[in-house]
Design a protein around this motif. Structure first.
Motif, mmCIF file in Angstrom:
data_model
loop_
_atom_site.group_PDB
_atom_site.id
_atom_site.type_symbol
_atom_site.label_atom_id
_atom_site.label_comp_id
_atom_site.label_asym_id
_atom_site.label_seq_id
_atom_site.Cartn_x
_atom_site.Cartn_y
_atom_site.Cartn_z
ATOM 1 N N GLY A 116 0.818 -1.206 0.000
ATOM 2 C CA GLY A 116 0.000 0.000 0.000
ATOM 3 C C GLY A 116 0.844 1.245 0.000
ATOM 4 N N LEU A 117 0.130 2.360 0.075
ATOM 5 C CA LEU A 117 0.726 3.680 -0.079
ATOM 6 C C LEU A 117 0.619 4.439 1.240
ATOM 7 N N SER A 118 1.732 5.039 1.694
ATOM 8 C CA SER A 118 1.708 5.887 2.899
ATOM 9 C C SER A 118 2.046 7.308 2.483
ATOM 10 N N ILE A 119 1.150 8.240 2.780
ATOM 11 C CA ILE A 119 1.353 9.632 2.382
ATOM 12 C C ILE A 119 1.621 10.456 3.643
ATOM 13 N N ARG B 52 8.344 -21.910 10.416
ATOM 14 C CA ARG B 52 8.128 -20.545 10.876
ATOM 15 C C ARG B 52 7.994 -19.606 9.679
ATOM 16 N N THR B 53 7.016 -18.719 9.737
ATOM 17 C CA THR B 53 6.781 -17.801 8.617
ATOM 18 C C THR B 53 7.864 -16.721 8.579
ATOM 19 N N ALA B 54 8.378 -16.440 7.388
ATOM 20 C CA ALA B 54 9.386 -15.383 7.222
ATOM 21 C C ALA B 54 8.734 -14.163 6.576
ATOM 22 N N VAL B 55 9.191 -12.964 6.959
ATOM 23 C CA VAL B 55 8.665 -11.738 6.362
ATOM 24 C C VAL B 55 9.820 -10.864 5.883
ATOM 25 N N VAL B 56 9.693 -10.325 4.684
ATOM 26 C CA VAL B 56 10.644 -9.321 4.190
ATOM 27 C C VAL B 56 9.841 -8.119 3.706
ATOM 28 N N GLU B 57 10.489 -6.948 3.691
ATOM 29 C CA GLU B 57 9.766 -5.749 3.271
ATOM 30 C C GLU B 57 10.606 -4.911 2.313
ATOM 31 N N GLY B 58 9.919 -4.157 1.461
ATOM 32 C CA GLY B 58 10.586 -3.232 0.550
ATOM 33 C C GLY B 58 9.774 -1.957 0.432
ATOM 34 N N PHE C 74 5.519 3.718 -1.309
ATOM 35 C CA PHE C 74 4.864 2.419 -1.402
ATOM 36 C C PHE C 74 5.600 1.455 -0.480
ATOM 37 N N HIS C 75 4.819 0.629 0.212
ATOM 38 C CA HIS C 75 5.370 -0.440 1.053
ATOM 39 C C HIS C 75 4.937 -1.784 0.485
#
Ligand SMILES: O=c1[nH]c(=O)c2ncn([C@@H]3O[C@H](COP(=O)(O)OP(=O)(O)OP(=O)(O)O)[C@@H](O)[C@H]3O)c2[nH]1
Ligand SMILES: [Mg+2]
Length: 201
Positions: free
Chosen positions: A72-75, A131-137, A119-120
């Protein structure tokens, strides 16, 4: 070809994953290939929480490794909105045009320099018994005064990237896939790719 399920019903995301993973030698199935699969409620407060909810529910449903994308978008001028509500910002029917119109009206009179946004993308990798893995950009930009461009999806026509002098929707798919939040997050999975596909420890 190796295959992975991306737990998304968003055709724009599915298309991007097909391009991004295709060049890594991985074939993508999305939930659009499985019309009967259930909807997962996005009740989390963060992109990561929602990505985990979607990935774990679908890993249970398919009994195999699944990747989910919550994005999503962070403004900044809107205190981070629309954030996790990006898809349904102007209503539950998830209408990109209405979402864009709502953002533009809320930013009316805000000067360009104060229209910073990003954008995230959070990607969760879930597999049964693991175990669930999470990555972010993320991808930084500005909210344009009016929509421009036909490519991409969602808020792309109003997301202006100063380094390119264009909105995200004016970039080709290849150009977007070099700089997008989704591409940045996926790069962080590159070292784990064999493990994700083959389910090895
Ligand atoms: O201009 C955009 N370019 C992008 O690259 C992008 N990535 C996400 N978004 C927006 O954020 C919502 C995500 O919400 P979201 O993660 O819940 O996805 P969704 O509900 O559309 O599908 P699903 O994956 O949940 O099935 C989407 O609908 C879009 O409006 C983007 N907009
Ligand atoms: Mg969603």
């Amino acid at each position: 070809m190796k295959q992975v399920i991306i737990a998304t019903k968003n055709a724009g995301k599915a298309r991007e994953f097909q391009a991004l993973l295709g060049k890594r030698g991985v074939e993508v199935k999305s939930l659009l290939d499985f019309p009967n699969c259930p909807d997962v409620e996005e009740t989390g407060n963060t992109f990561a929480e929602n990505a985990i909810l979607k990935a774990e529910a679908m890993a249970r449903y398919f009994n195999t490794t699944v990747i989910a994308d919550d994005s999503g978008l962070s403004i900044d001028a809107l205190g981070g909105r629309p954030g996790v509500y990006s898809a349904r910002y102007a209503g539950e029917e998830k209408n990109d045009q209405k979402n864009i119109a709502k953002v533009l009206s809320e930013l009316e009179g805000v000067p360009f320099a104060k229209r910073t946004a990003r954008f995230h993308c959070a990607l969760a990798v879930a597999a049964p018994g693991r175990r669930t893995a999470v990555v972010e950009g993320t991808c930084e930009g500005y909210i344009a005064e009016k929509p421009q461009g036909e490519n991409g999806f969602g808020y792309d026509p109003i997301f202006y990237i100063p380094q390119k002098g264009k909105t995200m929707a004016q970039l080709s798919a290849e150009e977007k896939n070099q700089i997008s939040h989704r591409a940045k997050a996926l790069e962080k999975l590159d070292k784990q790719w064999d493990e994700i596909i083959n389910g090895k420890e």
